[in-house]
Design a protein around this motif. Structure first.
Motif, PDB file in Angstrom:
ATOM      1  N   ALA A  27      41.330 -13.638  66.480  1.00  0.00           N
ATOM      2  CA  ALA A  27      42.053 -13.419  67.451  1.00  0.00           C
ATOM      3  C   ALA A  27      43.272 -13.090  66.861  1.00  0.00           C
ATOM      4  CB  ALA A  27      42.388 -14.867  68.300  1.00  0.00           C
ATOM      5  N   VAL A  28      44.007 -11.877  67.532  1.00  0.00           N
ATOM      6  CA  VAL A  28      45.087 -11.299  67.144  1.00  0.00           C
ATOM      7  C   VAL A  28      46.229 -11.740  68.213  1.00  0.00           C
ATOM      8  CG1 VAL A  28      46.249  -9.134  66.789  1.00  0.00           C
ATOM      9  CG2 VAL A  28      43.888  -9.281  66.703  1.00  0.00           C
ATOM     10  N   ALA A  29      47.001 -12.733  67.650  1.00  0.00           N
ATOM     11  CA  ALA A  29      47.960 -13.168  68.394  1.00  0.00           C
ATOM     12  C   ALA A  29      49.511 -12.515  68.141  1.00  0.00           C
ATOM     13  CB  ALA A  29      48.188 -14.702  68.610  1.00  0.00           C
ATOM     14  N   LEU A  58      39.211  -7.445  75.157  1.00  0.00           N
ATOM     15  CA  LEU A  58      39.753  -7.880  76.149  1.00  0.00           C
ATOM     16  C   LEU A  58      41.173  -8.430  75.900  1.00  0.00           C
ATOM     17  CD1 LEU A  58      39.569 -10.044  78.759  1.00  0.00           C
ATOM     18  CD2 LEU A  58      38.489 -11.763  77.140  1.00  0.00           C
ATOM     19  N   LYS A  59      41.983  -8.452  76.685  1.00  0.00           N
ATOM     20  CA  LYS A  59      43.573  -8.742  76.514  1.00  0.00           C
ATOM     21  C   LYS A  59      43.749  -9.924  77.455  1.00  0.00           C
ATOM     22  CE  LYS A  59      45.740  -4.396  75.176  1.00  0.00           C
ATOM     23  NZ  LYS A  59      46.738  -3.494  75.785  1.00  0.00           N
ATOM     24  N   LEU A  60      44.211 -10.845  77.115  1.00  0.00           N
ATOM     25  CA  LEU A  60      44.701 -12.149  78.025  1.00  0.00           C
ATOM     26  C   LEU A  60      45.801 -12.785  77.384  1.00  0.00           C
ATOM     27  CD1 LEU A  60      42.984 -14.343  76.540  1.00  0.00           C
ATOM     28  CD2 LEU A  60      41.349 -14.081  78.534  1.00  0.00           C
ATOM     29  N   GLU A  61      46.661 -13.546  78.077  1.00  0.00           N
ATOM     30  CA  GLU A  61      47.911 -14.228  77.515  1.00  0.00           C
ATOM     31  C   GLU A  61      47.480 -15.718  77.554  1.00  0.00           C
ATOM     32  OE1 GLU A  61      51.647 -13.579  79.762  1.00  0.00           O
ATOM     33  OE2 GLU A  61      52.035 -15.876  79.244  1.00  0.00           O
ATOM     34  N   VAL A  62      47.412 -16.330  76.524  1.00  0.00           N
ATOM     35  CA  VAL A  62      47.182 -17.770  76.648  1.00  0.00           C
ATOM     36  C   VAL A  62      48.404 -18.672  76.007  1.00  0.00           C
ATOM     37  CG1 VAL A  62      45.351 -19.722  75.723  1.00  0.00           C
ATOM     38  CG2 VAL A  62      44.457 -17.335  76.209  1.00  0.00           C
ATOM     39  N   ASN A  63      48.686 -19.524  76.809  1.00  0.00           N
ATOM     40  CA  ASN A  63      49.880 -20.338  76.602  1.00  0.00           C
ATOM     41  C   ASN A  63      51.047 -19.632  75.879  1.00  0.00           C
ATOM     42  OD1 ASN A  63      48.171 -22.515  77.229  1.00  0.00           O
ATOM     43  ND2 ASN A  63      47.721 -22.994  75.188  1.00  0.00           N
ATOM     44  N   GLY A  64      51.179 -18.202  76.695  1.00  0.00           N
ATOM     45  CA  GLY A  64      52.227 -17.485  76.281  1.00  0.00           C
ATOM     46  C   GLY A  64      52.066 -16.496  75.270  1.00  0.00           C
ATOM     47  N   LYS A  65      51.017 -16.559  74.456  1.00  0.00           N
ATOM     48  CA  LYS A  65      50.724 -15.612  73.526  1.00  0.00           C
ATOM     49  C   LYS A  65      49.800 -14.575  73.996  1.00  0.00           C
ATOM     50  CE  LYS A  65      51.145 -17.844  69.196  1.00  0.00           C
ATOM     51  NZ  LYS A  65      50.345 -18.817  68.100  1.00  0.00           N
ATOM     52  N   LEU A  66      49.779 -13.386  73.761  1.00  0.00           N
ATOM     53  CA  LEU A  66      48.911 -12.224  74.048  1.00  0.00           C
ATOM     54  C   LEU A  66      47.884 -12.414  73.056  1.00  0.00           C
ATOM     55  CD1 LEU A  66      48.243  -9.911  75.850  1.00  0.00           C
ATOM     56  CD2 LEU A  66      49.529  -8.551  74.393  1.00  0.00           C
ATOM     57  N   HIS A  67      46.629 -12.243  73.500  1.00  0.00           N
ATOM     58  CA  HIS A  67      45.639 -12.203  72.345  1.00  0.00           C
ATOM     59  C   HIS A  67      44.550 -10.742  72.695  1.00  0.00           C
ATOM     60  CE1 HIS A  67      45.554 -16.338  71.029  1.00  0.00           C
ATOM     61  NE2 HIS A  67      46.166 -16.494  72.075  1.00  0.00           N
ATOM     62  N   GLN A  68      44.202 -10.182  71.780  1.00  0.00           N
ATOM     63  CA  GLN A  68      43.547  -8.839  72.083  1.00  0.00           C
ATOM     64  C   GLN A  68      42.274  -9.254  71.362  1.00  0.00           C
ATOM     65  OE1 GLN A  68      46.446  -6.156  70.195  1.00  0.00           O
ATOM     66  NE2 GLN A  68      46.378  -5.215  72.496  1.00  0.00           N
ATOM     67  N   LEU A  69      41.089  -9.435  72.022  1.00  0.00           N
ATOM     68  CA  LEU A  69      39.817  -9.904  71.343  1.00  0.00           C
ATOM     69  C   LEU A  69      38.598  -8.896  71.838  1.00  0.00           C
ATOM     70  CD1 LEU A  69      40.655 -13.087  73.450  1.00  0.00           C
ATOM     71  CD2 LEU A  69      40.379 -13.302  71.138  1.00  0.00           C
ATOM     72  N   CYS A 114      34.421 -23.055  82.809  1.00  0.00           N
ATOM     73  CA  CYS A 114      32.852 -22.869  82.402  1.00  0.00           C
ATOM     74  C   CYS A 114      32.211 -22.030  83.269  1.00  0.00           C
ATOM     75  CB  CYS A 114      32.387 -24.150  82.219  1.00  0.00           C
ATOM     76  SG  CYS A 114      32.055 -24.984  83.925  1.00  0.00           S
ATOM     77  N   LEU A 115      32.824 -21.655  84.449  1.00  0.00           N
ATOM     78  CA  LEU A 115      32.070 -20.977  85.150  1.00  0.00           C
ATOM     79  C   LEU A 115      32.664 -19.418  85.586  1.00  0.00           C
ATOM     80  CD1 LEU A 115      30.740 -23.047  88.187  1.00  0.00           C
ATOM     81  CD2 LEU A 115      29.658 -22.234  86.169  1.00  0.00           C
ATOM     82  N   SER A 116      33.629 -19.362  84.851  1.00  0.00           N
ATOM     83  CA  SER A 116      34.279 -17.820  84.649  1.00  0.00           C
ATOM     84  C   SER A 116      34.139 -17.198  83.322  1.00  0.00           C
ATOM     85  CB  SER A 116      35.876 -18.109  84.630  1.00  0.00           C
ATOM     86  OG  SER A 116      36.520 -16.874  84.820  1.00  0.00           O
ATOM     87  N   LEU A 117      33.722 -16.213  83.532  1.00  0.00           N
ATOM     88  CA  LEU A 117      33.365 -15.338  82.322  1.00  0.00           C
ATOM     89  C   LEU A 117      34.672 -14.842  81.867  1.00  0.00           C
ATOM     90  CD1 LEU A 117      30.359 -12.785  83.694  1.00  0.00           C
ATOM     91  CD2 LEU A 117      30.091 -15.098  82.246  1.00  0.00           C
ATOM     92  N   ALA A 118      34.841 -14.749  80.458  1.00  0.00           N
ATOM     93  CA  ALA A 118      36.038 -14.387  79.770  1.00  0.00           C
ATOM     94  C   ALA A 118      36.404 -13.115  80.119  1.00  0.00           C
ATOM     95  CB  ALA A 118      35.899 -14.584  78.273  1.00  0.00           C
ATOM     96  N   VAL A 119      35.560 -11.928  80.392  1.00  0.00           N
ATOM     97  CA  VAL A 119      35.964 -10.892  80.774  1.00  0.00           C
ATOM     98  C   VAL A 119      36.658 -10.471  82.210  1.00  0.00           C
ATOM     99  CG1 VAL A 119      34.400  -9.611  79.013  1.00  0.00           C
ATOM    100  CG2 VAL A 119      33.335 -10.394  81.397  1.00  0.00           C
ATOM    101  N   MET A 120      36.106 -11.376  82.995  1.00  0.00           N
ATOM    102  CA  MET A 120      36.841 -11.711  84.329  1.00  0.00           C
ATOM    103  C   MET A 120      38.382 -11.900  84.220  1.00  0.00           C
ATOM    104  SD  MET A 120      33.519 -13.447  86.044  1.00  0.00           S
ATOM    105  CE  MET A 120      34.365 -13.784  87.727  1.00  0.00           C
ATOM    106  N   ASN A 121      38.777 -12.106  83.410  1.00  0.00           N
ATOM    107  CA  ASN A 121      40.063 -12.567  83.306  1.00  0.00           C
ATOM    108  C   ASN A 121      41.089 -11.699  82.320  1.00  0.00           C
ATOM    109  OD1 ASN A 121      40.040 -15.670  84.194  1.00  0.00           O
ATOM    110  ND2 ASN A 121      38.336 -15.298  83.116  1.00  0.00           N
ATOM    111  N   GLU A 122      40.591 -10.489  82.434  1.00  0.00           N
ATOM    112  CA  GLU A 122      41.425  -9.265  81.854  1.00  0.00           C
ATOM    113  C   GLU A 122      42.785  -9.301  82.353  1.00  0.00           C
ATOM    114  OE1 GLU A 122      40.774  -6.893  79.481  1.00  0.00           O
ATOM    115  OE2 GLU A 122      42.677  -5.971  79.628  1.00  0.00           O
ATOM    116  N   GLY A 123      43.782  -9.439  81.494  1.00  0.00           N
ATOM    117  CA  GLY A 123      45.094  -9.234  81.954  1.00  0.00           C
ATOM    118  C   GLY A 123      45.544 -10.612  82.504  1.00  0.00           C
ATOM    119  N   GLN A 124      45.010 -11.674  82.373  1.00  0.00           N
ATOM    120  CA  GLN A 124      45.395 -12.766  83.363  1.00  0.00           C
ATOM    121  C   GLN A 124      46.215 -13.763  82.111  1.00  0.00           C
ATOM    122  OE1 GLN A 124      44.883 -12.897  86.518  1.00  0.00           O
ATOM    123  NE2 GLN A 124      43.772 -11.083  86.261  1.00  0.00           N
TER     124      GLN A 124
END
Ligand SMILES: Cc1cc2nc3c(=O)[nH]c(=O)nc-3n(C[C@H](O)[C@H](O)[C@H](O)COP(=O)(O)OP(=O)(O)OC[C@H]3O[C@@H](n4cnc5c(N)ncnc54)[C@H](O)[C@@H]3O)c2cc1C
Ligand code: FES
Ligand code: FES
Lengths: 210, 325
Positions: A27-29, A58-69, A114-124
């Motif tokens: 993970a690149v934070a 996939l880019k998303l923000e988790v707990n205030g950190k941007l992750h590019q995965l 568990c029912l959300s695909l990670a890729v459906m959370n782009e930019g969230q």
């Protein structure tokens, strides 16, 4: 014995499986400016595609950190958080949407990861149990769970707390009955329900800024 | 979960092109039903088309009622001010379904197309004509406590599990669907179908069609609407029996009545005979009892679900009493 099984010696020292998973997630934070995420979301092309065995960015923000995965489309948000990003606070109970142990917030709204695909959370913007405390200062609902002894084994607790915070923010914590109804998506096999309700009621009454 | 291609589209036209290119693909909206079924190997589409970026989330008043975008989430619809004031039955039914987390993910279109919760459908080691045509129906002589009492066949006795759809059929809603060939409108009562000899088909949607919206005509049921759901625990469980009631009462007389039941058939089940027995009658317990007594005409139990034959009329009376008071 199969060579792929670690010997008891290997198991006992050095890197744990969990650490390995954390490292291999690559993970690149980077520290986040909110506009980065917003811009990524705005730039979505008319079509984005990933092939069968391909990983997609996939880019998303988790707990205030941007992750590019890089993720396989079939990876759930829950597995991404736990196994690729290494945030194991979010629990896997049923993996079928039935227990709430995997509850996280996406843009402030509670969902079952568990029912959300990670890729459906782009930019969230994702918030997990690890993102609630401010440094050493626990979130008021975390404090209330400790004070009211609102757990036994603790397995459901991260989900209960994430759900409880949302329950209060949604305005659904007006009474014990309302809390029971709007916390019904979180099961507790230890039956800590009465104390969970007490913890949420007190936090709501405290009027704390959540 | 078996892997798949993943495609994210940003416009309705791009989506319709994409499904035309790969007709075996499945749309994914909230994912709350599809991802579950894919994990369990009940279904394994080779490609998912993620429709979450389509501009189909709006809830708007129209000249004749309200239009709800297919991607509006169940929670967004349930708490919407216009829905709560003008169509309280729909808001109540949505709140009775699933959990707050699931309602935040689940969409209107996905809710309509959710598959049955019959355990034989879910268990791939068991026979199920809906999952695998010709394999038999395990529920017919097996565990059928949750199953249908209306309109079942010897091929399938599963029920449609939705709460939202029970309210929508009572409110005479219309589904708006689009394909490359254009748009068509399907009255809600015709949208889902009975199992007959082809239980693998749940509804009238054709290959390549996307649900874009649901429309509900204006009505006068605001004062007297109630959704009653009876289940094994007080929340977060599928209905054994549910009843959606909407009445219009003038001078203590019922001028218009709508009743539909959930948990009793392969589709949300409109009870037209009960509606007829109520219309024009005084809004009294006697009327409700008389009307409810004909609710199970043509119904049939399969053993473990025989209790529904008694539960349904009782539920109807209770829902009518609550709605009329
Ligand atoms: C534990 C649990 C409890 C539940 N309890 C209840 C309950 O009590 N009552 C109830 O009513 N429901 C209940 N549900 C079901 C829930 O309501 C459905 O899973 C949800 O509504 C499906 O919506 P979705 O957007 O997540 O659909 P998805 O899972 O994304 O899709 C479902 C199907 O619809 C298709 N689809 C989606 N959108 C469109 C569209 N616009 N056009 C064409 N096809 C489309 C997909 O291809 C797929 O086949 C429960 C679910 C779970 C997991
Ligand atoms: S692990 Fe997601 S709901 Fe149980
Ligand atoms: S504390 Fe053990 S499951 Fe809730």
């Amino acid at each position: 014995m199969s060579k792929t099984l670690p010997t008891s010696d290997e198991q006992g020292k050095g890197a744990s499986r969990r650490d390995f998973l954390k490292w291999s997630g690559a993970a690149v934070a980077v520290s986040l400016t909110p506009s980065v995420v917003t811009r990524a979301a705005g730039e979505r092309a008319d079509e984005t595609i990933a092939g069968f065995f391909e990983k997609m960015p996939l880019k998303l923000e988790v707990n205030g950190k941007l992750h590019q995965l890089q993720v396989e489309p079939r990876t759930t948000l829950l597995d991404l958080l736990r196994e690729q990003i290494g945030l194991t606070g979010t629990k896997k109970g049923c993996d079928q949407g039935q227990c709430g142990a995997c509850t996280v917030h996406v843009n402030g709204r509670r969902i079952n990861s568990c029912l959300s695909l990670a890729v459906m959370n782009e930019g969230q913007k994702i918030t997990t149990i690890e993102g609630l405390a401010k440094g050493d200062e626990l979130h008021p609902l975390q404090e209330a769970f400790i004070k009211h002894d609102a757990f036994q084994c603790g397995y459901c607790t991260p989900g209960q707390i994430m759900s409880g915070v949302a329950c209060i923010n949604e305005g659904h914590a007006g009474s014990a009955d309302e809390i029971r109804e709007f916390m019904s998506g979180n099961l507790c096999r230890c039956g800590a329900y009465p104390h969970i309700v007490d913890a949420i009621l007190e936090t709501k009454k405290g009027g704390n800024n959540l | 979960m078996i892997n798949f291609d993943y495609l994210r589209t940003a416009s309705v036209n791009a989506t319709l092109d994409a499904i035309k290119r790969e007709p075996r693909a499945a749309f994914i909206a909230g994912g709350t039903n599809l991802v579950d079924l894919m994990k369990r190997g009940v279904t394994s589409p080779p490609r998912l088309i993620d429709i979450n970026n389509l501009p189909l989330k709006n809830i708007e008043r129209t000249s004749s009622g309200i239009s709800i975008g297919a991607l509006a989430t169940n929670s967004a619809v349930a708490i919407n001010e216009m829905i709560r004031s003008d169509f309280p039955l729909l808001s109540q039914a949505l709140h009775a379904g699933a959990s707050p987390q699931l309602r935040n993910m689940a969409t209107v279109g996905g809710n309509m197309l959710q598959r049955t919760r019959c355990t034989y459908f879910y268990d791939t080691t068991m026979p199920c004509n809906k999952r695998q045509a010709g394999s038999g129906c395990g529920a017919l002589g097996g565990y059928n406590r949750m199953h249908a009492i209306f309109g079942a066949s010897d091929k399938c006795i599963a029920v449609h599990p939705s709460d939202m759809c029970v309210a929508l059929v009572a409110l005479n809603a219309t589904a708006v669907v689009r394909s490359n060939k254009g748009e068509r409108r399907i009255p809600f009562g015709d949208f889902h179908r009975l199992p007959g000899d082809t239980p693998q088909t749940d509804n009238q949607l054709k290959a390549g069609e996307l649900i874009t919206a649901v429309e509900i005509p204006s009505n006068k049921f605001q004062q007297h609407s109630f959704y009653l759901k009876i289940r094994d625990r007080s929340s977060y469980a599928f209905a054994l029996v549910s009843v959606a009631v909407a009445l219009s009462i003038e001078n203590n007389r019922i001028s218009d009545a709508r009743i539909a039941a959930g948990g009793v058939a392969h589709k949300p089940w409109r009870l037209l005979n009960v509606e007829k027995a109520l219309t024009g009658q005084p809004a009294s317990v006697e009327t409700f009892q008389k009307a409810a007594s004909i609710a199970t005409q043509g119904a049939k139990g399969y053993g473990q679900n025989n209790f529904k034959l008694k539960l349904l009329p009782q539920a109807i009376i209770q829902a009518l009493e609550t709605a009329s008071s």
